[in-house]
Scaffold this motif. Structure first.
Motif, PDB file in Angstrom:
ATOM      1  N   PHE A 104       2.652  -1.510   1.688  1.00 53.18           N
ATOM      2  CA  PHE A 104       2.150  -2.243   0.532  1.00 53.18           C
ATOM      3  C   PHE A 104       1.778  -1.254  -0.568  1.00 53.18           C
ATOM      4  CE2 PHE A 104      -1.705  -1.054   2.670  1.00 53.18           C
ATOM      5  CZ  PHE A 104      -2.642  -0.872   1.658  1.00 53.18           C
ATOM      6  N   SER A 105       1.752  -1.759  -1.762  1.00 52.27           N
ATOM      7  CA  SER A 105       1.296  -0.989  -2.926  1.00 52.27           C
ATOM      8  C   SER A 105       0.308  -1.842  -3.705  1.00 52.27           C
ATOM      9  CB  SER A 105       2.479  -0.587  -3.818  1.00 52.27           C
ATOM     10  OG  SER A 105       3.168  -1.733  -4.274  1.00 52.27           O
ATOM     11  N   SER A 106      -0.763  -1.211  -4.175  1.00 54.92           N
ATOM     12  CA  SER A 106      -1.818  -1.928  -4.886  1.00 54.92           C
ATOM     13  C   SER A 106      -2.432  -1.004  -5.925  1.00 54.92           C
ATOM     14  CB  SER A 106      -2.891  -2.406  -3.902  1.00 54.92           C
ATOM     15  OG  SER A 106      -3.974  -2.990  -4.590  1.00 54.92           O
ATOM     16  N   LYS A 107      -2.929  -1.595  -7.008  1.00 59.60           N
ATOM     17  CA  LYS A 107      -3.564  -0.800  -8.049  1.00 59.60           C
ATOM     18  C   LYS A 107      -4.925  -0.278  -7.599  1.00 59.60           C
ATOM     19  CE  LYS A 107      -6.272  -4.216 -10.530  1.00 59.60           C
ATOM     20  NZ  LYS A 107      -7.500  -3.446 -10.382  1.00 59.60           N
ATOM     21  N   ASP A 108      -5.532  -0.954  -6.619  1.00 61.05           N
ATOM     22  CA  ASP A 108      -6.838  -0.551  -6.104  1.00 61.05           C
ATOM     23  C   ASP A 108      -6.691   0.178  -4.773  1.00 61.05           C
ATOM     24  OD1 ASP A 108      -8.231  -1.749  -8.235  1.00 61.05           O
ATOM     25  OD2 ASP A 108      -8.103  -3.720  -7.264  1.00 61.05           O
ATOM     26  N   ARG A 109      -7.564   1.136  -4.565  1.00 59.79           N
ATOM     27  CA  ARG A 109      -7.550   1.828  -3.283  1.00 59.79           C
ATOM     28  C   ARG A 109      -8.047   0.905  -2.183  1.00 59.79           C
ATOM     29  NH1 ARG A 109     -10.331   7.587  -3.570  1.00 59.79           N
ATOM     30  NH2 ARG A 109      -9.454   7.538  -1.445  1.00 59.79           N
ATOM     31  N   PRO A 110      -7.473   1.012  -0.986  1.00 67.94           N
ATOM     32  CA  PRO A 110      -7.928   0.145   0.109  1.00 67.94           C
ATOM     33  C   PRO A 110      -9.400   0.395   0.429  1.00 67.94           C
ATOM     34  CG  PRO A 110      -5.833   1.163   0.648  1.00 67.94           C
ATOM     35  CD  PRO A 110      -6.316   1.843  -0.590  1.00 67.94           C
ATOM     36  N   THR A 111     -10.120  -0.684   0.639  1.00 68.35           N
ATOM     37  CA  THR A 111     -11.532  -0.615   1.003  1.00 68.35           C
ATOM     38  C   THR A 111     -11.747  -1.347   2.318  1.00 68.35           C
ATOM     39  OG1 THR A 111     -12.090  -2.651  -0.209  1.00 68.35           O
ATOM     40  CG2 THR A 111     -12.156  -0.583  -1.454  1.00 68.35           C
ATOM     41  N   SER A 112     -13.006  -1.447   2.703  1.00 65.33           N
ATOM     42  CA  SER A 112     -13.339  -2.158   3.940  1.00 65.33           C
ATOM     43  C   SER A 112     -13.052  -3.652   3.834  1.00 65.33           C
ATOM     44  CB  SER A 112     -14.803  -1.935   4.294  1.00 65.33           C
ATOM     45  OG  SER A 112     -15.646  -2.395   3.236  1.00 65.33           O
ATOM     46  N   LYS A 113     -12.846  -4.127   2.607  1.00 68.91           N
ATOM     47  CA  LYS A 113     -12.549  -5.546   2.411  1.00 68.91           C
ATOM     48  C   LYS A 113     -11.065  -5.857   2.609  1.00 68.91           C
ATOM     49  CE  LYS A 113     -16.336  -6.320  -0.860  1.00 68.91           C
ATOM     50  NZ  LYS A 113     -16.704  -6.784  -2.205  1.00 68.91           N
ATOM     51  N   MET A 114     -10.251  -4.823   2.708  1.00 68.07           N
ATOM     52  CA  MET A 114      -8.822  -5.057   2.889  1.00 68.07           C
ATOM     53  C   MET A 114      -8.555  -5.653   4.277  1.00 68.07           C
ATOM     54  SD  MET A 114      -5.607  -2.446   3.116  1.00 68.07           S
ATOM     55  CE  MET A 114      -5.733  -2.450   4.880  1.00 68.07           C
ATOM     56  N   THR A 115      -7.680  -6.629   4.337  1.00 69.09           N
ATOM     57  CA  THR A 115      -7.325  -7.271   5.612  1.00 69.09           C
ATOM     58  C   THR A 115      -5.812  -7.307   5.770  1.00 69.09           C
ATOM     59  OG1 THR A 115      -7.294  -9.488   4.619  1.00 69.09           O
ATOM     60  CG2 THR A 115      -9.388  -8.717   5.573  1.00 69.09           C
ATOM     61  N   VAL A 116      -5.379  -7.265   7.032  1.00 69.11           N
ATOM     62  CA  VAL A 116      -3.957  -7.355   7.374  1.00 69.11           C
ATOM     63  C   VAL A 116      -3.813  -8.383   8.485  1.00 69.11           C
ATOM     64  CG1 VAL A 116      -1.911  -6.136   8.204  1.00 69.11           C
ATOM     65  CG2 VAL A 116      -3.588  -4.934   6.774  1.00 69.11           C
ATOM     66  N   ASP A 117      -2.867  -9.287   8.311  1.00 70.66           N
ATOM     67  CA  ASP A 117      -2.590 -10.292   9.331  1.00 70.66           C
ATOM     68  C   ASP A 117      -1.099 -10.315   9.632  1.00 70.66           C
ATOM     69  OD1 ASP A 117      -5.174 -11.767   9.890  1.00 70.66           O
ATOM     70  OD2 ASP A 117      -5.109 -11.978   7.707  1.00 70.66           O
ATOM     71  N   TRP A 118      -0.795 -10.252  10.939  1.00 69.29           N
ATOM     72  CA  TRP A 118       0.579 -10.406  11.393  1.00 69.29           C
ATOM     73  C   TRP A 118       0.682 -11.751  12.114  1.00 69.29           C
ATOM     74  CZ3 TRP A 118       5.030  -7.650  10.768  1.00 69.29           C
ATOM     75  CH2 TRP A 118       4.926  -6.368  10.215  1.00 69.29           C
ATOM     76  N   SER A 119       1.669 -12.534  11.712  1.00 72.35           N
ATOM     77  CA  SER A 119       1.888 -13.838  12.342  1.00 72.35           C
ATOM     78  C   SER A 119       3.330 -13.938  12.819  1.00 72.35           C
ATOM     79  CB  SER A 119       1.570 -14.982  11.369  1.00 72.35           C
ATOM     80  OG  SER A 119       2.373 -14.890  10.203  1.00 72.35           O
ATOM     81  N   TYR A 120       3.547 -14.883  13.748  1.00 70.88           N
ATOM     82  CA  TYR A 120       4.856 -15.037  14.383  1.00 70.88           C
ATOM     83  C   TYR A 120       5.248 -16.502  14.409  1.00 70.88           C
ATOM     84  CZ  TYR A 120       8.071 -15.620  18.352  1.00 70.88           C
ATOM     85  OH  TYR A 120       9.112 -15.994  19.165  1.00 70.88           O
ATOM     86  N   ARG A 121       6.521 -16.729  14.054  1.00 71.56           N
ATOM     87  CA  ARG A 121       7.079 -18.079  14.133  1.00 71.56           C
ATOM     88  C   ARG A 121       8.308 -18.019  15.032  1.00 71.56           C
ATOM     89  NH1 ARG A 121       9.353 -21.853   9.128  1.00 71.56           N
ATOM     90  NH2 ARG A 121       9.767 -23.727  10.386  1.00 71.56           N
ATOM     91  N   PRO A 122       8.319 -18.790  16.146  1.00 69.25           N
ATOM     92  CA  PRO A 122       9.447 -18.721  17.083  1.00 69.25           C
ATOM     93  C   PRO A 122      10.759 -19.117  16.432  1.00 69.25           C
ATOM     94  CG  PRO A 122       7.576 -19.872  18.041  1.00 69.25           C
ATOM     95  CD  PRO A 122       7.277 -19.714  16.591  1.00 69.25           C
ATOM     96  N   GLN A 123      11.840 -18.659  17.017  1.00 72.10           N
ATOM     97  CA  GLN A 123      13.161 -18.989  16.510  1.00 72.10           C
ATOM     98  C   GLN A 123      13.451 -20.477  16.634  1.00 72.10           C
ATOM     99  OE1 GLN A 123      16.359 -17.029  18.619  1.00 72.10           O
ATOM    100  NE2 GLN A 123      17.647 -16.919  16.812  1.00 72.10           N
ATOM    101  N   SER A 124      12.854 -21.109  17.622  1.00 71.07           N
ATOM    102  CA  SER A 124      13.047 -22.542  17.819  1.00 71.07           C
ATOM    103  C   SER A 124      12.312 -23.385  16.783  1.00 71.07           C
ATOM    104  CB  SER A 124      12.590 -22.942  19.228  1.00 71.07           C
ATOM    105  OG  SER A 124      11.234 -22.594  19.427  1.00 71.07           O
ATOM    106  N   GLY A 125      11.445 -22.753  15.995  1.00 71.66           N
ATOM    107  CA  GLY A 125      10.715 -23.476  14.957  1.00 71.66           C
ATOM    108  C   GLY A 125       9.256 -23.690  15.331  1.00 71.66           C
TER     109      GLY A 125
END
Length: 247
Positions: free
Chosen positions: A48-69
């Motif tokens: 990712f790229s952002s104008k602000d430096r990452p802080t403790s408020k930064m969050t990352v979420d990985w989600s998954y959607r099956p191929q079957s839907g």
């Protein structure tokens, strides 16, 4: 008055519309597709790229959607520390590879299975930079592992197929190269009992006329020749002038 104010109003409208895109411009990037084999370790790359430096408020979420839907399900979360999946199909199989200070929030999927086929979404939020393109998607395709030839398989193939074939080939080549010892009944040795006129009992053919059997004759002779050789061997007298061929 109104004519002079109209350009100013238009400029103000353009500034208001473009201000969020100029100030808040986070961008998340991932590869569109990934291909892996069953059992591989798959790196789900996300930057990712952002104008602000990452802080403790930064969050990352990985989600998954099956191929079957179906709806996407969040299986990994980062907020100052990692929160791996406590249960489900990804439990114990997710490893954090990210470095937020460098704009990297990648993860790895260990021991990929065919059930992992589907779409993976990486979402990054870095307040106050929350606009722009905060999400990106990866389509993962896992296929069965192709069988590979192991060294042990090659060794077994050589031992049971190629080696016997090579031995048989050498024997056939030897039969073609080594001359066959031809025997004829007219030139066969006579029994010591048969004494003709002018010959004394016990006198054998001269040494020059006795052809010793060689290794080539013994091991590569035909079955008929071999039988005749051993039959003569029994009838020939054993004395100091006769020596059996030894290989």
């Amino acid at each position: 008055m109104s004519e002079r104010g109209s350009p100013a109003v238009s400029l103000l409208c353009w500034f208001v519309c473009l201000a969020p895109s100029l100030v808040f411009s986070i961008t998340v990037n991932t590869p569109a597709e990934l291909h892996a084999s069953k059992g591989d370790v798959v790196t789900l790359s996300c930057t990712f790229s952002s104008k602000d430096r990452p802080t403790s408020k930064m969050t990352v979420d990985w989600s998954y959607r099956p191929q079957s839907g179906g709806p996407p399900q969040t299986f990994f979360h980062f907020s100052s520390q990692t929160f791996p999946p406590p249960d489900g199909q990804f439990m114990g199989r997710i490893r954090w590879l990210g470095s937020p200070a460098r704009g990297d929030v990648s993860i790895s999927l260990i021991n990929a299975t065919l059930n992992d086929n589907g779409t993976y979404t990486c979402a990054v939020r870095n307040p106050p930079d929350v606009h722009g393109s905060p999400t990106s998607h990866i389509r993962l395709t896992v296929t069965p592992k192709r069988p590979s030839i192991r060294f042990s398989d090659v060794a077994v193939l050589i031992a049971f197929i190629l080696l016997p074939s090579a031995i048989v080939t050498l024997i056939l080549i030897g039969r073609m190269l080594c001359p066959k010892k031809q025997y004829s009944e007219s030139k066969g040795y006579r029994s010591p009992i048969e004494v003709t006129e002018g010959e004394e009992y016990g006198i054998h053919p001269p040494r020059a006329q006795v052809q010793k059997a060689t290794c080539c004759n013994l091991y590569l002779m035909d079955s008929d020749d071999e039988y005749e050789y051993y039959n003569r061997k029994k009838t020939l007298p054993l004395d100091e002038h006769y020596a059996e061929s030894k290989c």
